[in-house]
Enzyme design. Structure first.
Site, PDB file in Angstrom:
ATOM      1  CE  LYS A  34      25.934  35.661  44.805  1.00 32.41           C
ATOM      2  NZ  LYS A  34      26.247  34.137  44.983  1.00 32.41           N
ATOM      3  CG  ASN A  35      24.856  34.067  41.449  1.00 38.87           C
ATOM      4  OD1 ASN A  35      25.945  34.060  42.163  1.00 38.87           O
ATOM      5  ND2 ASN A  35      23.706  33.682  41.764  1.00 38.87           N
ATOM      6  NE  ARG A 104      26.859  25.067  43.410  1.00 37.65           N
ATOM      7  CZ  ARG A 104      26.891  23.779  43.231  1.00 37.65           C
ATOM      8  NH1 ARG A 104      27.665  23.054  44.304  1.00 37.65           N
ATOM      9  NH2 ARG A 104      26.700  22.909  42.508  1.00 37.65           N
ATOM     10  CB  CYS A 128      25.300  25.293  51.083  1.00 37.31           C
ATOM     11  SG  CYS A 128      24.296  25.489  49.910  1.00 37.31           S
ATOM     12  NE  ARG A 133      23.785  24.737  45.321  1.00 36.64           N
ATOM     13  CZ  ARG A 133      24.297  26.078  45.634  1.00 36.64           C
ATOM     14  NH1 ARG A 133      24.529  26.417  46.895  1.00 36.64           N
ATOM     15  NH2 ARG A 133      24.547  26.657  44.560  1.00 36.64           N
ATOM     16  CG  ASP A 320      19.270  32.687  43.466  1.00 33.95           C
ATOM     17  OD1 ASP A 320      20.100  32.910  42.768  1.00 33.95           O
ATOM     18  OD2 ASP A 320      19.206  31.452  44.004  1.00 33.95           O
ATOM     19  CB  ILE A 342      15.513  25.169  42.222  1.00 32.68           C
ATOM     20  CG1 ILE A 342      14.536  25.990  41.403  1.00 32.68           C
ATOM     21  CG2 ILE A 342      17.071  25.076  41.909  1.00 32.68           C
ATOM     22  CD1 ILE A 342      14.684  25.241  40.083  1.00 32.68           C
ATOM     23  NE  ARG A 412      28.945  33.369  49.959  1.00 31.72           N
ATOM     24  CZ  ARG A 412      28.655  32.110  49.587  1.00 31.72           C
ATOM     25  NH1 ARG A 412      27.987  31.659  50.481  1.00 31.72           N
ATOM     26  NH2 ARG A 412      28.997  31.859  48.565  1.00 31.72           N
TER      27      ARG A 412
HETATM   28  C1  EPZ Z   1      23.601  28.873  40.591  1.00 29.97           C
HETATM   29  O1  EPZ Z   1      23.922  27.793  41.227  1.00 29.97           O
HETATM   30  C2  EPZ Z   1      23.811  29.914  41.325  1.00 29.97           C
HETATM   31  N1  EPZ Z   1      25.000  30.276  42.082  1.00 29.97           N
HETATM   32  C3  EPZ Z   1      22.790  29.943  42.558  1.00 29.97           C
HETATM   33  O2  EPZ Z   1      22.764  31.117  43.396  1.00 29.97           O
HETATM   34  C4  EPZ Z   1      21.286  29.721  42.118  1.00 29.97           C
HETATM   35  O3  EPZ Z   1      20.285  29.668  43.157  1.00 29.97           O
HETATM   36  C5  EPZ Z   1      21.393  28.448  41.101  1.00 29.97           C
HETATM   37  O4  EPZ Z   1      22.363  28.562  39.987  1.00 29.97           O
HETATM   38  C6  EPZ Z   1      19.912  28.197  40.249  1.00 29.97           C
HETATM   39  O5  EPZ Z   1      19.724  29.320  39.364  1.00 29.97           O
HETATM   40  C7  EPZ Z   1      25.845  30.781  41.213  1.00 29.97           C
HETATM   41  O6  EPZ Z   1      25.830  31.038  39.877  1.00 29.97           O
HETATM   42  C8  EPZ Z   1      27.379  31.054  41.715  1.00 29.97           C
HETATM   43  P1  EPZ Z   1      22.508  24.325  39.588  1.00 29.97           P
HETATM   44  P2  EPZ Z   1      24.628  26.367  40.714  1.00 29.97           P
HETATM   45  O7  EPZ Z   1      23.724  23.797  39.423  1.00 29.97           O
HETATM   46  O8  EPZ Z   1      24.982  26.529  39.490  1.00 29.97           O
HETATM   47  C9  EPZ Z   1      20.572  20.391  40.890  1.00 29.97           C
HETATM   48  C10 EPZ Z   1      22.627  32.341  45.229  1.00 29.97           C
HETATM   49  O9  EPZ Z   1      21.728  32.634  46.225  1.00 29.97           O
HETATM   50  N2  EPZ Z   1      21.717  19.934  40.353  1.00 29.97           N
HETATM   51  O10 EPZ Z   1      21.576  25.280  38.489  1.00 29.97           O
HETATM   52  O11 EPZ Z   1      25.083  25.470  41.716  1.00 29.97           O
HETATM   53  C11 EPZ Z   1      21.110  21.140  42.071  1.00 29.97           C
HETATM   54  O12 EPZ Z   1      21.208  20.219  43.186  1.00 29.97           O
HETATM   55  C12 EPZ Z   1      22.922  31.193  44.711  1.00 29.97           C
HETATM   56  O13 EPZ Z   1      23.137  33.491  44.518  1.00 29.97           O
HETATM   57  C13 EPZ Z   1      21.716  18.408  40.100  1.00 29.97           C
HETATM   58  O14 EPZ Z   1      20.769  17.810  40.534  1.00 29.97           O
HETATM   59  O15 EPZ Z   1      22.843  25.859  40.578  1.00 29.97           O
HETATM   60  C14 EPZ Z   1      20.020  22.280  42.500  1.00 29.97           C
HETATM   61  O16 EPZ Z   1      18.883  21.599  42.980  1.00 29.97           O
HETATM   62  C15 EPZ Z   1      22.338  29.735  45.424  1.00 29.97           C
HETATM   63  N3  EPZ Z   1      22.942  17.951  39.470  1.00 29.97           N
HETATM   64  C16 EPZ Z   1      19.482  22.616  41.072  1.00 29.97           C
HETATM   65  O17 EPZ Z   1      20.099  21.495  40.010  1.00 29.97           O
HETATM   66  C17 EPZ Z   1      23.877  18.621  39.197  1.00 29.97           C
HETATM   67  O18 EPZ Z   1      25.109  18.194  38.721  1.00 29.97           O
HETATM   68  C18 EPZ Z   1      20.121  23.911  40.661  1.00 29.97           C
HETATM   69  O19 EPZ Z   1      21.573  23.821  40.632  1.00 29.97           O
HETATM   70  C19 EPZ Z   1      24.041  20.088  39.202  1.00 29.97           C
HETATM   71  C20 EPZ Z   1      22.852  20.772  39.828  1.00 29.97           C
END
Ligand code: EPZ
Length: 433
Positions: A34-35, A104, A128, A133, A320, A342, A412
């Protein structure tokens, strides 16, 4: 919707009834990731030629992304596990709020819209249940590439100066290895003038999959999958036929945990083992035997012992799979310490597992799980995609029939989960009320 149908919608609470303590056997089939599929679809915006993806999972999020791209003028054809995109005639650079807010990954199209059109107006993705996020890293990086970016009334407006409307390659160092920021900036940089480096880049397999697709479209990228990615901008990108999405490592991990929690020998395929190294290690540590080949993994659970996990960016233990792994630990021998590093609020499944008899104490973002001999069925709800998966796993192991609500989350991220589990001997029934 009439008042009556609104009421009936309220009463209709689709849920899964899961008969517990059944032994499973056979092969659990894994769908495309999915991701990865979601972000690969946004990469289709970067060319006026056709991009065809295969091994695309059948998920509500995929249909949602298709609607968002169509609203921008992309021709989207989705049949079976294939999605064919053609962005020759874009009609907008602003995906509609009501569609972006629920998905997202659609925010990442700000990178491909800027790369292709030199402008984008994308609603901020909502926070969420699991956390705020933020998209600070995405915006900082786009500014480093020369975009003018403002955020007003929940909309991110980005544009590029100059008649050519081309971004300019630049060195970028991420404060945190954000998956989405790395993907957004990769897509923005491939058509920029000059060289871009992304340091402290996310190393997830989905990032590598995106870099592979972009390279097949003619981009010049090196280092994807490592901490530093270098992109040499090119003039344009061309289409790609029949690009297969990587197998979903999170679905594969969830299925391995279904085998472990039911103490059943199961084969899971296809799996790319190196996408799950941290999880496979923890499965061995807690007493499972694994036979790994290039196509998949056969798991034989032993006497499950408690082990500790701490979620980390790839290649660490994936956030995840934290909730599904906690479900397994509720019936392990001993005490397991599970730390979520995370997200700030990704322990909501603890309360639901406690309703099924789990013995868990939460201290900040750490859960201490005392294994019990048996879970008991109860009506429970999955509050996010992976929490819902954890409740399904707990239901497979519990005494009695467990009713799991929150299927809009489950659907989803898991493609026909009840069909796949029932095919190996489980008994899950989807009911409406
Ligand atoms: C991706 O989300 C995945 N979603 C998420 O999967 C997954 O949990 C996540 O990566 C981490 O592996 C998709 O790919 C669509 P991040 P993403 O930006 O890109 C912080 C699922 O269940 N952060 O790496 O949004 C943020 O708050 C979903 O399939 C900042 O602080 O993840 C979070 O705590 C849930 N500042 C951490 O990093 C920023 O500017 C990870 O976020 C961006 C992120």
């Amino acid at each position: 919707m009439t008042a009556t149908s609104a009421v009936s919608q309220e009463i209709l609470n689709p849920h899964l009834c899961i008969e517990g303590r059944r032994r499973l056997q056979g092969v659990l089939k894994v769908s495309g990731a999915k991701n990865s599929a979601l972000v690969l679809m946004t990469a289709g915006l970067l060319t006026d030629e056709t991009v065809e993806l295969t091994n695309v999972p059948n998920l509500t999020d995929i249909s949602g992304m298709g609607r968002i791209l169509s609203a921008l003028g992309v021709e989207v054809h989705h049949s079976g596990d294939s999605v064919v995109l053609n962005a020759a005639n874009l009609t907008s650079h602003e995906p509609p709020y009501e569609l972006v807010n629920s998905l997202r990954a659609s925010f990442f199209c700000i990178g491909s819209l800027l790369g292709r059109l030199g402008q984008a107006r994308v609603p901020l993705p909502g926070g969420c249940r699991i956390g705020a996020r933020p998209v600070v890293e995405h915006i900082r990086g786009l500014k480093a590439l020369g975009a003018l970016v403002s955020v007003e009334h929940g909309i991110v407006t980005a544009s590029v100066k100059g008649s050519r409307k081309r971004l300019t390659g630049a060195p970028i160092v991420l404060d945190c290895p954000s998956v989405g920021a790395t993907e957004t900036l990769l897509m923005a940089a491939v058509l920029a003038d000059g060289t871009t480096t992304i340091e402290n880049a996310a190393q997830e397999p989905e990032v590598q999959d995106l870099a592979n697709l972009l390279s097949q479209m003619g981009a010049d990228i090196s280092g994807a999958g490592g901490p530093v990615i270098t992109i040499q901008g090119v003039e344009r990108l061309h289409g790609v036929r029949n690009y297969p999405v990587i197998p979903d490592r999170i679905e594969a991990g969830t299925f391995l945990l279904a085998a472990a929690i039911t103490r059943s020998p199961i084969r899971v395929e296809p799996v790319t083992p190196e996408h799950l190294s941290a999880v496979l290690q923890k499965l061995r540590d807690c007493g499972c035997q694994l036979e790994i080949d290039h196509r998949g993994i056969s798991i034989t659970p032993g006497d499950i012992q408690a082990v500790d996990i701490t979620t980390q960016p790839f290649p660490g233990f994936p956030t995840d799979l934290q909730a599904p792994f906690m479900a397994l630990m509720t019936t392990a021998k001993g005490t397991s310490v599970i730390s979520e590093k995370i997200y700030e609020n990704r322990l909501q499944h603890v309360a639901e597992l406690q309703r099924m008899g789990a013995s868990i104490r939460v201290e900040g973002s750490t859960a201490i799980v005392e294994g019990v001999s048996q879970l008991s069925s109860a009506p429970v709800t999955g509050s996010d995609l992976r929490a819902a998966a954890a409740m399904v796993l707990a239901g497979l192991a519990a005494n009695g029939t467990t009713k799991v609500s929150g299927l809009k989350h489950l659907d989803r991220g898991y493609d026909n989960v009840e069909e796949k589990l029932n095919a190996v001997g489980a008994n899950l029934k989807r009911q409406q009320s």
